[in-house]
Design an enzyme around this catalytic site. Structure first.
Site, mmCIF file in Angstrom:
data_model
loop_
_atom_site.group_PDB
_atom_site.id
_atom_site.type_symbol
_atom_site.label_atom_id
_atom_site.label_comp_id
_atom_site.label_asym_id
_atom_site.label_seq_id
_atom_site.Cartn_x
_atom_site.Cartn_y
_atom_site.Cartn_z
ATOM 1 N N PHE A 156 0.805 -1.226 0.000
ATOM 2 C CA PHE A 156 0.000 0.000 0.000
ATOM 3 C C PHE A 156 0.833 1.269 0.000
ATOM 4 O O PHE A 156 0.348 2.343 -0.376
ATOM 5 C CB PHE A 156 -0.950 0.014 1.216
ATOM 6 C CG PHE A 156 -0.283 0.393 2.512
ATOM 7 C CD1 PHE A 156 -0.031 1.727 2.830
ATOM 8 C CD2 PHE A 156 0.127 -0.580 3.424
ATOM 9 C CE1 PHE A 156 0.604 2.085 4.021
ATOM 10 C CE2 PHE A 156 0.759 -0.229 4.612
ATOM 11 C CZ PHE A 156 0.998 1.107 4.910
ATOM 12 N N LYS A 180 -1.084 -7.168 -9.337
ATOM 13 C CA LYS A 180 -2.053 -7.180 -8.223
ATOM 14 C C LYS A 180 -1.570 -6.119 -7.249
ATOM 15 O O LYS A 180 -0.702 -6.348 -6.424
ATOM 16 C CB LYS A 180 -2.074 -8.562 -7.564
ATOM 17 C CG LYS A 180 -3.382 -8.944 -6.887
ATOM 18 C CD LYS A 180 -3.871 -8.015 -5.819
ATOM 19 C CE LYS A 180 -3.189 -8.215 -4.497
ATOM 20 N NZ LYS A 180 -3.639 -7.224 -3.463
ATOM 21 N N GLU A 183 -4.967 -3.551 -2.358
ATOM 22 C CA GLU A 183 -6.401 -3.240 -2.412
ATOM 23 C C GLU A 183 -6.744 -1.937 -1.679
ATOM 24 O O GLU A 183 -7.836 -1.404 -1.829
ATOM 25 C CB GLU A 183 -7.210 -4.414 -1.830
ATOM 26 C CG GLU A 183 -7.019 -4.693 -0.342
ATOM 27 C CD GLU A 183 -5.764 -5.505 0.001
ATOM 28 O OE1 GLU A 183 -4.818 -5.556 -0.810
ATOM 29 O OE2 GLU A 183 -5.734 -6.076 1.116
ATOM 30 N N SER A 233 5.304 -7.107 3.201
ATOM 31 C CA SER A 233 5.863 -7.441 4.518
ATOM 32 C C SER A 233 6.611 -8.778 4.466
ATOM 33 O O SER A 233 6.368 -9.606 3.584
ATOM 34 C CB SER A 233 4.733 -7.501 5.542
ATOM 35 O OG SER A 233 3.808 -8.488 5.161
ATOM 36 N N CYS A 288 9.465 1.579 3.373
ATOM 37 C CA CYS A 288 10.348 0.439 3.641
ATOM 38 C C CYS A 288 11.776 0.912 3.863
ATOM 39 O O CYS A 288 12.605 0.185 4.380
ATOM 40 C CB CYS A 288 10.307 -0.532 2.483
ATOM 41 S SG CYS A 288 10.917 0.200 0.982
ATOM 42 N N GLU A 389 8.947 -4.476 12.980
ATOM 43 C CA GLU A 389 8.773 -3.350 12.065
ATOM 44 C C GLU A 389 7.452 -2.675 12.436
ATOM 45 O O GLU A 389 6.379 -3.255 12.243
ATOM 46 C CB GLU A 389 8.710 -3.846 10.612
ATOM 47 C CG GLU A 389 8.546 -2.706 9.631
ATOM 48 C CD GLU A 389 8.318 -3.153 8.182
ATOM 49 O OE1 GLU A 389 7.583 -4.141 7.964
ATOM 50 O OE2 GLU A 389 8.860 -2.501 7.288
HETATM 51 P P1 NAD Z 1 1.480 -6.685 2.949
HETATM 52 O O1 NAD Z 1 2.510 -7.736 2.993
HETATM 53 O O2 NAD Z 1 0.374 -6.744 3.950
HETATM 54 O O3 NAD Z 1 0.755 -6.677 1.513
HETATM 55 C C1 NAD Z 1 1.504 -6.677 0.316
HETATM 56 C C2 NAD Z 1 0.678 -7.333 -0.777
HETATM 57 O O4 NAD Z 1 0.402 -8.684 -0.399
HETATM 58 C C3 NAD Z 1 -0.672 -6.647 -1.008
HETATM 59 O O5 NAD Z 1 -0.934 -6.622 -2.391
HETATM 60 C C4 NAD Z 1 -1.641 -7.536 -0.265
HETATM 61 O O6 NAD Z 1 -2.936 -7.548 -0.841
HETATM 62 C C5 NAD Z 1 -1.000 -8.919 -0.360
HETATM 63 N N1 NAD Z 1 -1.292 -9.770 0.805
HETATM 64 C C6 NAD Z 1 -1.524 -9.359 2.079
HETATM 65 N N2 NAD Z 1 -1.749 -10.426 2.875
HETATM 66 C C7 NAD Z 1 -1.639 -11.518 2.099
HETATM 67 C C8 NAD Z 1 -1.756 -12.927 2.358
HETATM 68 N N3 NAD Z 1 -2.028 -13.406 3.570
HETATM 69 N N4 NAD Z 1 -1.580 -13.778 1.333
HETATM 70 C C9 NAD Z 1 -1.290 -13.313 0.095
HETATM 71 N N5 NAD Z 1 -1.180 -11.998 -0.193
HETATM 72 C C10 NAD Z 1 -1.349 -11.106 0.784
HETATM 73 O O7 NAD Z 1 2.230 -5.273 3.002
HETATM 74 P P2 NAD Z 1 1.586 -3.825 3.119
HETATM 75 O O8 NAD Z 1 1.042 -3.650 4.496
HETATM 76 O O9 NAD Z 1 0.716 -3.543 1.950
HETATM 77 O O10 NAD Z 1 2.907 -2.931 2.938
HETATM 78 C C11 NAD Z 1 3.786 -2.639 3.983
HETATM 79 C C12 NAD Z 1 4.950 -3.608 4.014
HETATM 80 O O11 NAD Z 1 5.623 -3.599 2.772
HETATM 81 C C13 NAD Z 1 6.006 -3.221 5.056
HETATM 82 O O12 NAD Z 1 6.438 -4.394 5.690
HETATM 83 C C14 NAD Z 1 7.112 -2.611 4.219
HETATM 84 O O13 NAD Z 1 8.401 -2.671 4.788
HETATM 85 C C15 NAD Z 1 7.026 -3.455 3.001
HETATM 86 N N6 NAD Z 1 7.659 -2.792 1.875
HETATM 87 C C16 NAD Z 1 8.872 -3.267 1.485
HETATM 88 C C17 NAD Z 1 9.523 -2.653 0.439
HETATM 89 C C18 NAD Z 1 10.871 -3.144 -0.004
HETATM 90 O O14 NAD Z 1 11.339 -2.666 -1.005
HETATM 91 N N7 NAD Z 1 11.504 -4.068 0.674
HETATM 92 C C19 NAD Z 1 8.940 -1.556 -0.221
HETATM 93 C C20 NAD Z 1 7.694 -1.113 0.204
HETATM 94 C C21 NAD Z 1 7.062 -1.746 1.257
#
Ligand code: NAD
Length: 513
Positions: A156, A180, A183, A233, A288, A389
């Protein structure tokens, strides 16, 4: 309670070049985090919708893969121009759904556009190697070919930039793509899909699906998807990596972070404090690459904490689209409450609470997902507020006596996305660069996000896979190398005779002399 709002049709999917409603019947809310209102709903893709998107991408693949590199580059150039013309509008969409300030959103869209700029150079990037006479009369060359239908799954916190880390490079390489996006922030990529079509991209080359685990799992298990890029994450990144590996897909899965900044006593502390305030609280800590842990070395500690406290209190918090605002709201009410819960935890764990952001909301914005800035001092590695985090405006300060101690502390952390050192000593900086076990390093640069023509990625629990995103590593991820060894028996068509020195193929392991 928020007032119910009129909500039109749910944000659709983008399949085969047109907006397509999701068929699952499930939708999710999209908020304006500054007001707390639900501004629209987004349709969640079913497995059948994902299948339709993958089939569209498969159907578009042969023509796009075989299009000349120059044609692909020219579509990118037109897309680049349209993105530049729509830069501000895209940033406004990002602010409206994510909450970050407009200047911050504008900068993040710019960093995404720079990846499209990089992808315009694809004719040069896809050049192979050639060696003449690897054996007598035998040459070898390499070609880089598209891997097929690629998918991206994004978080997000960067609704436009992180998707642009992936699809422009993949598509320039001749692949087709299914994205994808999170959302929580579905609209920026929908606008980008329209612009890409306007730029001349054939239908089906770029597709967008929205949704949750159902849509993600449909991608991970679809036999038509060859490669998956994920950013999000760490627990989900690990799941994506393991599932893709089991299903024989190429995968890069970027995870979460706990980024440390080490501040040595010889640093310009005023400069370091300003840098750390921006890196810790910018985008409400939802980056991140945010600095979330400061390691103050020796005599730097007390003056640095004093400066950080003064500057953290001065941050102007409010709606991201208002003038003169430094920090906007968090993404959802649940996330805001979770972050506030971490502040409670830190107090219970015995950390020294220097600035307390709990309960803060700008006047008239009590329904928004706001939280003030929080600063903890005397934090130790055993505390949960250090280990997890938090992904919010909470900065923790740890104390170390020496640079050795500081480096050991950073290297013991399982996350390894980015890190920075503040010092005036070239020798100390060089040692830090050499010994630190982290993927991206800043020297007096708090957020060392590599420019598009370098690659972005962390180490350890911040990235599962081998290759980073965009830059040359992105091109490697989205292509397969083929090595061709060639021998021609006759150099003159008329003679009809084999060259005398050409050995006949035999039964032994071939060697070329
Ligand atoms: P998230 O892991 O909750 O979601 C990321 C994606 O995975 C979304 O599209 C979501 O719909 C999907 N998703 C969520 N739960 C899922 C599940 N159980 N099974 C399958 N798919 C699922 O992350 P977020 O809250 O949207 O974003 C924040 C996180 O992203 C933080 O941990 C941040 O550090 C990380 N991030 C990392 C980088 C990097 O370059 N390393 C960059 C940006 C964000």
């Amino acid at each position: 309670m928020n007032k119910p709002v009129e909500i039109g049709a749910a944000v659709p999917l983008w399949i085969a070049g047109r907006a397509t409603p999701a068929t699952s019947g499930r939708t999710g809310p999209v908020h304006n985090p500054a007001t707390g209102e639900v501004t629209k709903r987004v349709g969640f893709a079913s497995a059948a919708d994902v299948d339709a998107a993958v089939r569209a991408a498969q159907a578009a693949l042969p023509e796009w893969r075989d299009a000349s590199i120059l044609r692909r580059a020219r579509v990118m150039q037109r897309f680049l121009q349209l993105l530049q013309e729509n830069h501000k509008a895209l940033a406004r969409i990002v602010t409206g759904e994510h909450g970050k300030t407009l200047p911050d959103a504008t900068g993040s869209v710019q960093r995404g556009i720079e990846v499209v700029e990089f992808a315009c150079g694809i004719p040069h990037l896809l050049k192979g190697e050639h060696s003449e006479n690897v054996g007598t009369g035998v040459d070898t060359h390499t070609v880089r070919q598209a891997v097929g239908v690629c998918a991206g799954i994004t978080p997000f916190n960067f609704p436009a930039m992180v998707p642009m880390w992936m699809f422009p490079v993949a598509i320039a390489c001749g692949n087709t793509f299914v994205l994808k996006v999170s959302e929580k922030v579905p609209s920026a990529v929908m606008r980008m899909a329209e612009l890409f079509k306007e730029a001349g991209l054939p239908d089906g080359v770029f597709n967008v699906v929205h949704g949750d685990k159902e849509a993600v799992d449909a991608i991970l298990h679809h036999p038509g998807v060859a490669a998956v890029s994920f950013v999000g994450s760490t627990p989900i990144a690990r799941y994506i990596y393991e599932t893709c590996a089991k299903n024989g897909k190429r995968v890069q899965a970027l995870g979460g972070a706990k980024n440390h900044a080490v501040v040595l006593p010889d640093a310009d502390l005023e400069f370091a404090a300003d840098a750390l305030i921006g890196a810790g609280y910018g985008s409400a800590g939802e980056r991140c690459m945010a600095i979330s842990a400061v390691v103050a070395v020796g005599a730097a500690g007390d003056p640095l904490v004093g400066l950080l406290a003064e500057k953290a209190r001065a941050i102007r918090i409010g709606p991201g689209d208002a003038d003169g605002i430094d920090m906007g709201p968090l993404i959802t009410r649940e996330h805001r409450d979770k972050v506030a819960g971490y502040v409670d935890t830190g107090v219970k764990e015995g950390a020294k609470l220097v600035v307390d952001g709990r309960g803060f909301a700008p006047a008239g914005r009590e329904s928004g997902f706001f939280l003030g800035t929080t600063l903890f001092d005397r934090v130790t590695p055993k505390m949960k507020i250090y280990q997890d985090e938090i992904f919010g405006p909470v900065l923790v300060v740890l104390r170390a006596q020496t640079i050795e101690e500081a480096i050991a502390l950073v290297n013991a952390n399982p996350y390894a996305n980015g890190t920075a050192i503040f010092t005036e000593s070239g020798g100390a900086a060089r040692r830090f660069e050499n010994e630190i076990q982290v993927g991206m390093v800043g020297i007096n640069v708090p957020i060392p996000v590599p420019v598009a023509f370098y690659s972005f990625g962390g180490w350890k629990s911040s990235l599962f896979g081998d290759l980073h995103v965009h830059g040359v590593e992105g091109v490697k991820f989205y292509t397969r190398t083929k090595v061709v060894t060639t021998r021609w028996l006759r150099s003159e068509p008329q003679t009809g005779a084999a060259q005398q020195d050409t050995p006949a193929p035999g039964f032994h392991m071939p060697t070329l002399g």
